[in-house]
Motif scaffolding. Structure first.
Motif, PDB file in Angstrom:
ATOM      1  N   LEU A  51      -8.328  31.493 -27.311  1.00  0.00           N
ATOM      2  CA  LEU A  51      -7.727  32.378 -26.322  1.00  0.00           C
ATOM      3  C   LEU A  51      -7.541  31.636 -24.996  1.00  0.00           C
ATOM      4  O   LEU A  51      -8.282  30.713 -24.685  1.00  0.00           O
ATOM      5  N   ALA A  52      -6.550  32.045 -24.225  1.00  0.00           N
ATOM      6  CA  ALA A  52      -6.304  31.426 -22.921  1.00  0.00           C
ATOM      7  C   ALA A  52      -7.436  31.736 -21.948  1.00  0.00           C
ATOM      8  O   ALA A  52      -7.738  30.937 -21.059  1.00  0.00           O
ATOM      9  N   TYR A  53      -8.063  32.890 -22.103  1.00  0.00           N
ATOM     10  CA  TYR A  53      -9.194  33.292 -21.290  1.00  0.00           C
ATOM     11  C   TYR A  53     -10.091  34.179 -22.153  1.00  0.00           C
ATOM     12  O   TYR A  53      -9.618  34.806 -23.107  1.00  0.00           O
ATOM     13  N   PRO A  54     -11.385  34.233 -21.860  1.00  0.00           N
ATOM     14  CA  PRO A  54     -12.288  35.052 -22.684  1.00  0.00           C
ATOM     15  C   PRO A  54     -11.942  36.537 -22.614  1.00  0.00           C
ATOM     16  O   PRO A  54     -11.634  37.075 -21.554  1.00  0.00           O
ATOM     17  N   ILE A  55     -11.977  37.191 -23.758  1.00  0.00           N
ATOM     18  CA  ILE A  55     -11.790  38.638 -23.851  1.00  0.00           C
ATOM     19  C   ILE A  55     -13.044  39.190 -24.514  1.00  0.00           C
ATOM     20  O   ILE A  55     -13.357  38.816 -25.651  1.00  0.00           O
ATOM     21  N   ASN A  56     -13.758  40.053 -23.826  1.00  0.00           N
ATOM     22  CA  ASN A  56     -15.017  40.613 -24.333  1.00  0.00           C
ATOM     23  C   ASN A  56     -15.976  39.507 -24.770  1.00  0.00           C
ATOM     24  O   ASN A  56     -16.603  39.596 -25.830  1.00  0.00           O
TER      25      ASN A  56
END
Length: 98
Positions: A51-56
């Motif tokens: 992912l481009a940035y952390p999600i959860n």
């Protein structure tokens, strides 16, 4: 006069913790949903990617891209279903005709 149908593209990210049985089940669920409300043109499973940035607090997700044609009221319903489905991290629906 309003459009009867339009071309749409949807990209959604599945939580990889769904496992080997859960991911194909979710892909099949949305494939069937689109086929009942429109015409599925293509489904492209990109697989597990960073992912481009952390999600959860997750760093990876399973990406799926679908293109389909349907009436103008269906994408809003599809978006609602994405939001209430466990295992879907993010989704984006775009009308390609605009």
């Amino acid at each position: 006069m309003a459009k009867v149908s339009a071309n749409y593209e949807v990209l959604y990210i599945i939580d990889p913790a769904q496992g080997e049985e859960g991911i194909p089940a979710l892909v099949q669920k949305f494939k069937t949903l689109v086929e009942t409300h429109g015409t599925l043109k293509e489904i492209d499973e990109w697989g597990k990617r960073r992912l481009a940035y952390p999600i959860n607090d997750l760093l990876e997700g399973y990406y799926v891209l679908m293109t389909f044609e349907s009436g103008s009221e269906f994408p809003a319903e599809l978006d609602r279903i994405f939001k209430i489905t466990d295992g879907i991290l993010r989704s984006l629906i775009i009308c390609k005709d605009e």
